[in-house]
Structure formats: C-alpha cells, structure tokens
Design an enzyme around this catalytic site. Structure first.
Site, PDB file in Angstrom:
ATOM      1  N   ARG A  87       0.825  -1.203   0.000  1.00 46.87           N
ATOM      2  CA  ARG A  87       0.000   0.000   0.000  1.00 46.87           C
ATOM      3  C   ARG A  87       0.864   1.259   0.000  1.00 46.87           C
ATOM      4  NH1 ARG A  87      -5.407  -1.170   3.691  1.00 46.87           N
ATOM      5  NH2 ARG A  87      -6.424  -2.570   2.194  1.00 46.87           N
ATOM      6  N   SER A  88       0.600   2.199   0.905  1.00 47.46           N
ATOM      7  CA  SER A  88       1.290   3.490   0.812  1.00 47.46           C
ATOM      8  C   SER A  88       2.746   3.457   1.240  1.00 47.46           C
ATOM      9  CB  SER A  88       0.544   4.554   1.628  1.00 47.46           C
ATOM     10  OG  SER A  88      -0.612   4.975   0.945  1.00 47.46           O
ATOM     11  N   ALA A  89       3.228   2.345   1.781  1.00 42.75           N
ATOM     12  CA  ALA A  89       4.674   2.228   1.969  1.00 42.75           C
ATOM     13  C   ALA A  89       5.374   2.298   0.615  1.00 42.75           C
ATOM     14  CB  ALA A  89       5.017   0.931   2.689  1.00 42.75           C
ATOM     15  N   LYS A  91       4.962   4.645  -1.463  1.00 41.69           N
ATOM     16  CA  LYS A  91       5.305   6.046  -1.696  1.00 41.69           C
ATOM     17  C   LYS A  91       6.742   6.359  -1.324  1.00 41.69           C
ATOM     18  CE  LYS A  91       0.687   8.194  -1.121  1.00 41.69           C
ATOM     19  NZ  LYS A  91      -0.200   7.055  -0.823  1.00 41.69           N
TER      20      LYS A  91
END
Length: 411
Positions: A87-89, A91
């Site tokens: 997921r947003s890891a 980014k």
C-alpha cells in the site's frame, strides 16, 4: 508460532515483538527485516502466505512453485521469499526516483511542475513546484469524479484527471495527504522527465542494482510469490491503543462521505481489489508496490549508506538530507491530524512515530512500514497480509519499532 529466519545477538526483542504480533495483535502472515550499518541483523517471517487460509503448515519454508494448485493462489506457509502489497509504503520507495533524478541534475525541485508537464498548468496550479508535489502541498488530493480501477491503472486517465483538476487550496500554502493522486502526479512527472514509466525506471536504476524483491508493476513470473491479503479487525489489545488517539481522527473523517478525507481515498472508486492480478501489475507509485520485508529494509539501508552483498549507497549525503528535511508540518487537510512530510517521505511525529526525529520513511495503510534512521544507521521493513484498520501508526509496526529502540539502547 514457528518463526523462521535470523536475529543477530542483541536484537532478540524484535523477535519477541514479532511473535506477540501474532499472539496478541492479529497478524496471520508477516515478515520483518532490520539493517544496521548496512548489515542485516533481523530477517524473520512466519504465519500463512494467504490471510484467508487457516493456520500455516510448518513442514516447508519454500512454498510451492507456480502452477502447483492452491499454493499458486497464495495458500501455504509464508516462505522466505514471500512478498505482499505494501500500500502506501510504496510512496517512500518510489519517492527515490525523483530524488535520484534531482541528484543526477535532471529534475529541479524548485521548478514549476508545468515546466515539465505543460498540461498541469490549469485550475490554479500554475505555480505548483516539484517540491510541493512531493510534500503533499500540490492542492489536488482528490478528484471531482473518481476513476475506476481500470482507469486508475491505464497510465493515461489519472494524469489527465489531475492535470485538469482545480486545486482545493493554493499550492504550497497548506498540505494534505495525496493518498491516491500521488500515483498520477509522480508517474507523469517521471515520464515527462525520463521518457519512460516510473516502474521501468525504478526496476533498472534501483531494484536491479540493489537486488530488491520490490516491484512496481508485478511481473507475471513473480506472481506465485504473493499471497492474498485480507482485512482484519484489531484485537482488543490493539484496539485499546487506538482509543488513546484524539477524538477526531482519520477514521472519523473517512466515515463522512463529504469530507476531503473520504474524497481523497475515493479518487479510485470503487476501491480496487488488491488481490486482483491486474491491480498488482499496475504501476501505481502511491499504493501498488509489492515487496518483501527484506527488500524494504535493504532499500532504506541504501538511502543512508552502502549495504552488504554489493549494495552501493543510493543517495548522496545531500540527497539523504533532502529526504529527511521537513517540508510540511501541522494540520493535515486530509488525515485531519498533525503530520510531517519531507520530499516524498513521512517524518517522525505523532501520526507516524518512527525510531527518532532523524527518521524518514512511509507506512502503508493497514500495517506495512519502511524507514531509515541515518543517525542510528538503522533501517526497517515490515510487511503483513492482515490489513488492519490503521492508517499510519499500526500497533504491530509500532511494537517492532519500539523493540528496535530497546535493542539499540541495550547494545
């Protein structure tokens, strides 16, 4: 709990915390890795590869080859090479691409985004700088009309939509987490600068030289390594930690269909099925990275120094300083709590406690985490297939961070 892998002397508290994540905090399959001064000191995995399956078998640590029945669909024990969507890891890992382009003199952080992407100069975004985009200050965390999962992944609809979108605030004057739109902002900027997709550039310039099992756009040949993720309810011990947060938090705001929070996450509507092979193959640098814990930790280790087994330092010292330098701080218009961001990285603070004020990295909604701490010379990667309701400070990841701190204090 049959935990496999290794722990260097002095880092046993990390193993203890990892076990308790299964016993007390709802983990089903997970892995954690820690590097110190470029050397791997923790590399652990346990549980089941598929969060929907029953207890994992402990008779094998290798998993099954592609095409071997249920294992090809994610069942069986979590193996050494098992990877999961983070997921947003994602980014924090993909933020390395624009920073390396800057390091190589190909991207000016203080230039208007429109200098590279002329269509972006619309809707009050003419003065948006590249650094605003990376620090969640671009003013376009949501879309007036959400994209379908297919549109989100097609490489055209997303960039076109954010380019046309009117800014929700004057860029550079405030910050708010660009949960989904960060994908199209970053991918199109990289495309305009390099002429190729961010996934391809990342694979050639970062993943391959460092030997990372991290994919932005999962190849079909690696699909057998990835198990199924599933949402889980936080057990009572973890829920107690959540209740200590402020009365108004991101979960409350997300429940309001008219809030900017809800609209930001609904920039892809409906939310995609993260077990879908098509979504896993998408190059969405905000949310769709697939990684092992070891790859996350090794990547962050390379942002602060050389890494064992031939991993050359990725960031020059000046670039590491840029990653950790505060660009945004205070009330977040999307996450509704105070957050701190550098250039593409979430920084240590109440919303996402890391090892120390020097740390930079990124959590993933539901549990995953990767970060580096240049002062301690430490990096950590944690991945899980049991997606909790946490957005930033997941109790399982935080338990591992505290254990690393305990270990360092005792050494």
């Amino acid at each position: 709990m049959d935990v496999q892998g290794m722990v260097a002397a002095g880092f046993e508290p990390v193993r203890d915390a990892f076990v308790r994540n299964f016993e007390e905090r709802g983990d089903r399959g997970a892995a954690v890795a820690v590097y110190r001064d470029g050397r791997k000191v923790v590399d652990l995995w346990a549980g089941t590869k598929d969060a929907d399956s029953g207890p994992a078998s402990t008779t094998s640590t290798d998993g099954a080859a592609p095409g071997s029945g249920s294992a090809a669909e994610g069942a069986g024990p979590w193996a050494e090479g098992t990877a999961q969507i983070v997921r947003s890891a994602t980014k924090g890992v993909t933020a390395a691409v624009p920073l390396l382009l800057h390091q190589r003199g190909l991207l000016d952080l203080d230039a208007p985004v429109g200098a590279y992407w002329p269509e972006f100069k619309a809707g009050g975004k003419e003065k948006t700088l590249v650094r605003h985009l990376l620090a969640h200050r671009a003013g376009v965390p949501a879309l007036d009309t959400g994209l379908t999962p297919a549109q989100a992944a097609d490489g055209v609809s997303g960039p076109r939509a954010v380019a046309a979108q009117r800014a929700f605030w004057e860029p550079g004057t405030a910050h708010g987490y660009h949960a989904q739109t960060y994908s199209w902002l970053l991918s199109e900027l990289v495309l305009r600068v390099t002429g190729e997709s961010i996934g391809r550039w990342f694979a050639r310039e970062i993943a391959e030289p460092l030997g990372l099992a991290f994919w932005l756009g999962l190849p079909e040949a690696e699909a057998h390594r990835v198990g199924r993720v599933a949402a889980v309810e936080a057990p009572e011990s973890a829920a107690g930690a959540l209740r200590t947060r402020p009365k108004r938090n991101v979960s409350d705001a997300y429940a309001d269909p008219n809030s900017l929070t809800r609209r930001a996450f609904a920039a892809i509507d409906p939310l995609p099925d993260e077990n879908d092979p098509g979504y896993r193959a998408a190059e969405l640098p905000a949310s769709a990275g697939i990684s092992t814990a070891r790859a996350l930790a090794r990547f962050y280790a390379a942002t602060i120094g050389d890494v064992e087994d031939g991993g050359a330092r990725l960031f020059a010292p000046a670039t590491t300083a840029l990653a950790a330098a505060e660009e945004s701080a205070g009330p977040d218009r999307v996450l509704v709590v105070n957050t701190r961001f550098g250039l593409g990285y979430m920084l240590h603070g109440p919303a996402s406690p890391l090892l120390s004020p020097a740390s930079f990295g990124h959590p993933g909604r539901g549990g995953s985490l990767g970060f580096a701490d240049p002062e301690a010379g430490v990096s950590l990667g944690y991945v899980t297939n049991a997606l909790a309701r946490s957005v930033t400070a997941d109790p399982r990841a935080q338990a591992l961070v505290r254990a690393v701190r305990t270990s360092l204090t005792a050494l």
